[in-house]
Write an enzyme that holds these catalytic residues in place. Structure first.
Site, PDB file in Angstrom:
ATOM      1  N   SER A  58      40.829  45.867  43.342  1.00 24.95           N
ATOM      2  CA  SER A  58      39.751  46.456  42.530  1.00 24.95           C
ATOM      3  C   SER A  58      39.283  45.490  41.444  1.00 24.95           C
ATOM      4  CB  SER A  58      40.235  47.740  41.858  1.00 24.95           C
ATOM      5  OG  SER A  58      40.788  48.625  42.798  1.00 24.95           O
ATOM      6  N   ALA A  59      38.087  45.721  40.941  1.00 27.71           N
ATOM      7  CA  ALA A  59      37.577  44.933  39.814  1.00 27.71           C
ATOM      8  C   ALA A  59      38.431  45.224  38.579  1.00 27.71           C
ATOM      9  CB  ALA A  59      36.121  45.294  39.535  1.00 27.71           C
TER      10      ALA A  59
END
Ligand code: SAH
Length: 222
Positions: A58-59
């Protein structure tokens, strides 16, 4: 200034990172140890990156936003569904079991991964980064809950579910919290939910629109 520090500083300025403990964990865990060799130069870009098997890490802003929502404390037992690279689990472990605190105060993260290759990847990444005694990776479907002997304080789901899986909610202690993306696969159409167990009942708050890979398994997308 180095890329890691400027990423954390920017997320603090943007108000994504709010607490000292989420910040400390963000500074402590080196994301470059959890991304594939070919993406190392992008490790501190605020973007998801491929980790193989069609999945992504994920970011960073999403990882830290979820960690703030979880309201983590030293000593808690946390279940993660979707270990992927192991990065998010490491950032949670740095809060519930910080390296400076004595091990008898430590909580633990149990991180479940349905894909055997990624479960192995997460395990090795966490070992190399020094988290193997604080994060335990299990290779199984986590959508239907995990057979633990204790109820857990927090649940973190890192793939989008069709709905809040009942068996996961049942694993929460009274007062426990779960952060979970719910909604259809693909870009948008999903929202991040904060679920709390209050007097045995489900209290749900919608947080924001998100885009996660789909949750698989019994309570996932077919
Ligand atoms: N938290 C990860 C990102 C995970 S991406 C990180 O920090 O890198 C979502 C992950 O959920 C993928 O690895 C996918 O294989 C896994 N997954 C999907 N459905 C699952 C299920 N039912 N049980 C466990 N893991 C699942």
């Amino acid at each position: 200034m180095d890329a890691h520090k400027s990423l954390v500083d920017r997320l603090v300025r943007l108000g994504i990172i709010r607490s000292e403990k989420v910040r400390r964990a963000a500074e402590r865990v080196r994301r470059e140890m959890f991304v594939p060799e070919s993406y190392k130069d992008m490790a501190y870009a605020d973007t998801p990156l491929p980790i193989g098997e069609g999945q992504t890490i994920s970011a960073p802003h999403m990882v830290f936003m979820m960690n703030e929502l979880l309201d983590l404390e030293v000593g808690q037992v946390v279940l993660e569904v979707g270990a992927g690279s192991g990065y998010h689990a490491a950032t949670v472990a740095e809060i519930v079991a910080p390296s400076e605190e004595p091990p008898h105060t430590w909580g633990v993260v149990v991180s479940v991964e349905i894909n055997p290759h990624l479960a192995t990847l997460a395990h090795y990444n966490l070992m190399a980064a020094g988290y193997s005694s604080r994060v335990h990776v299990l290779n199984m479907d986590g959508s239907a809950g995990v057979p633990l002997r204790v109820k857990v304080d927090r649940i973190l789901v890192t793939a989008a579910a069709p709905d809040i899986p009942k068996p996961l909610f049942e694993m929460l202690k009274e007062g426990g919290k779960m952060v979970i993306p719910v909604g259809t696969p693909g870009l948008w159409g999903q929202e991040l939910l904060l679920v709390e167990k209050v007097e045995g009942k489900m209290v749900v708050r919608r947080v924001t629109d998100v885009a996660f890979v789909p949750l698989r398994g019994k309570f996932g997308w077919r």
